[in-house]
Write a protein that holds these residues in place. Sequence first.
Motif, short mmCIF file in Angstrom:
data_model
loop_
_atom_site.label_atom_id
_atom_site.label_comp_id
_atom_site.label_asym_id
_atom_site.label_seq_id
_atom_site.Cartn_x
_atom_site.Cartn_y
_atom_site.Cartn_z
N VAL A 122 0.82 -1.22 0.00
CA VAL A 122 0.00 0.00 0.00
C VAL A 122 0.85 1.27 0.00
N SER A 123 2.05 1.21 0.58
CA SER A 123 2.93 2.38 0.61
C SER A 123 4.34 1.98 0.18
N PRO A 124 4.52 1.52 -1.06
CA PRO A 124 5.85 1.09 -1.51
C PRO A 124 6.84 2.24 -1.50
N ALA A 125 8.05 1.91 -1.10
CA ALA A 125 9.08 2.95 -0.98
C ALA A 125 9.78 3.23 -2.31
N THR A 126 9.78 2.27 -3.24
CA THR A 126 10.50 2.44 -4.51
C THR A 126 9.62 1.99 -5.67
N PRO A 127 9.95 2.43 -6.88
CA PRO A 127 9.21 1.94 -8.05
C PRO A 127 9.28 0.43 -8.21
N ASP A 128 10.41 -0.18 -7.77
CA ASP A 128 10.52 -1.64 -7.87
C ASP A 128 9.47 -2.31 -6.99
N GLU A 129 9.25 -1.78 -5.78
CA GLU A 129 8.24 -2.34 -4.88
C GLU A 129 6.84 -2.12 -5.41
N ALA A 130 6.67 -1.09 -6.25
CA ALA A 130 5.34 -0.76 -6.77
C ALA A 130 4.82 -1.80 -7.74
N GLY A 131 5.69 -2.67 -8.24
CA GLY A 131 5.23 -3.74 -9.11
C GLY A 131 5.60 -3.53 -10.57
N TYR A 132 5.34 -2.34 -11.08
CA TYR A 132 5.73 -2.02 -12.46
C TYR A 132 5.69 -0.51 -12.63
N TRP A 133 6.26 -0.05 -13.67
CA TRP A 133 6.15 1.36 -14.01
C TRP A 133 5.93 1.50 -15.50
N VAL A 134 5.41 2.63 -15.90
CA VAL A 134 5.06 2.87 -17.30
C VAL A 134 5.88 4.05 -17.82
N ALA A 135 6.42 3.91 -19.02
CA ALA A 135 7.17 4.98 -19.67
C ALA A 135 6.51 5.31 -21.00
N VAL A 136 6.31 6.59 -21.26
CA VAL A 136 5.73 7.04 -22.53
C VAL A 136 6.56 8.18 -23.08
N SER A 137 6.52 8.35 -24.40
CA SER A 137 7.24 9.42 -25.08
C SER A 137 6.28 10.19 -25.97
N ASN A 138 6.43 11.50 -25.98
CA ASN A 138 5.67 12.36 -26.87
C ASN A 138 6.53 12.61 -28.11
N THR A 139 6.13 11.99 -29.21
CA THR A 139 6.95 12.09 -30.41
C THR A 139 6.97 13.49 -31.00
N LEU A 140 5.98 14.31 -30.63
CA LEU A 140 5.94 15.68 -31.16
C LEU A 140 6.86 16.60 -30.39
N THR A 141 6.85 16.49 -29.06
CA THR A 141 7.66 17.40 -28.24
C THR A 141 8.99 16.78 -27.82
N GLY A 142 9.09 15.44 -27.95
CA GLY A 142 10.31 14.78 -27.52
C GLY A 142 10.38 14.56 -26.02
N GLN A 143 9.29 14.89 -25.29
CA GLN A 143 9.29 14.72 -23.84
C GLN A 143 9.04 13.26 -23.46
N ASN A 144 9.70 12.83 -22.40
CA ASN A 144 9.56 11.48 -21.89
C ASN A 144 8.99 11.53 -20.47
N TYR A 145 8.13 10.57 -20.17
CA TYR A 145 7.51 10.50 -18.85
C TYR A 145 7.57 9.05 -18.36
N ASP A 146 7.73 8.89 -17.07
CA ASP A 146 7.62 7.55 -16.49
C ASP A 146 7.05 7.69 -15.08
N ASP A 148 5.53 5.02 -11.69
CA ASP A 148 5.29 3.65 -11.22
C ASP A 148 3.81 3.43 -10.93
N ARG A 149 3.46 2.16 -10.76
CA ARG A 149 2.05 1.79 -10.58
C ARG A 149 1.42 2.48 -9.37
N HIS A 150 2.16 2.59 -8.29
CA HIS A 150 1.58 3.19 -7.08
C HIS A 150 1.23 4.66 -7.32
N LYS A 151 2.12 5.40 -7.96
CA LYS A 151 1.84 6.81 -8.22
C LYS A 151 0.70 6.97 -9.22
N LEU A 152 0.61 6.06 -10.18
CA LEU A 152 -0.52 6.09 -11.10
C LEU A 152 -1.83 5.83 -10.33
#
Length: 359
Positions: A122-146, A148-152
Amino acid sequence: MVVENNRQAEVDALSQRALEAFVVRARRVEEHSLAADWDALVALTTMQMTMVQLDDGETLIRQVFPDEETVESAAARIRPILLEGDSCFYQKALKALGYFCRELPQDAAWIRATRSEWRSRVSPATPDEAGYWVAVSNTLTGQNYDLDRHKLAMAWIYGDVVHHDTTRRDEGNAFGLFERFRGAVPLVAWAMVGAIELLNYIRALHADGVLQLRQEVLDQPVALKSTTWEHSAQLYFAPVGTQAPKDASLPPSKDWIQLGRTADLSGFRTEAGGQLLRPVRSTNMPELPSPEEVEAARTPAGGWKRDQLAAWGIPWPPPKGWKDELATRWKAEQRAGVEPTNPAPSPDPGPVQGTLDFD
């Protein structure tokens, strides 16, 4: 010695309140529809998915979740158990349980393991503990975001559901609503499982005499079984501005007129000038069928046509218990003196017909 005894009494009372607050809230979580199928609820805590290898070398990944509204209501029920500042916070209950079980090694070990598991899920300390994380890229602006599951999950719970936390919404906005929801489902489900398991552990200790919870905490209603309100009462009316009775156990003053079959209320108006009573059934309300009429409308296959249900005000697909609800409403109208579609002649005028209008 007196000071020490007083201190222990204070800790006893504080721990008792924490446990009882948790029990009441956890019982409400237990009553949620998601908990009705325990195996299905437990399955939601894991990342169950199906994968199909496509001809082009890509893999189709599929996950099926309950509808968002159902998970949203579950999140609302579980949220106080997640909040450190609330009286029913999970860790407060666990600490109180540890206090009462401090001389019981086996129970104390279970409590320590449960505390560790709750923190990691319920309160994972790291992204690894969160189970998974997601990374996306905006091909128009070149910005990258990531993220983890808990923050999502927190972005969905506090940004989309129980609050409108703009910081969390902005943080999860690049991933879209479904990705936030997908992260929240296992968290909500696991918190429900953890809360119900702790509730049952507390029940077992209470049954063994280790805990002495107040019985009303274990028995009092915590969730509505039916949302049809029906209550017999004596109704009284008075002109606007008449002083209201101060004591519910005493009859109202002579300025108040009891509603009855012969009461003349034609002169009573609300503050807005509307008539106090209006007909029970508006012209837009469907006629309620009797239970016999419902059964007579069955199709040869044993069901009901969609247009017939719509004529009775029943949505499609029909919800569970719709026949009982129709029968309850129909019987209530008969008791209230509302004439059925084909009334039999009767010299008895019946009760006064009308509904209150407080506009």
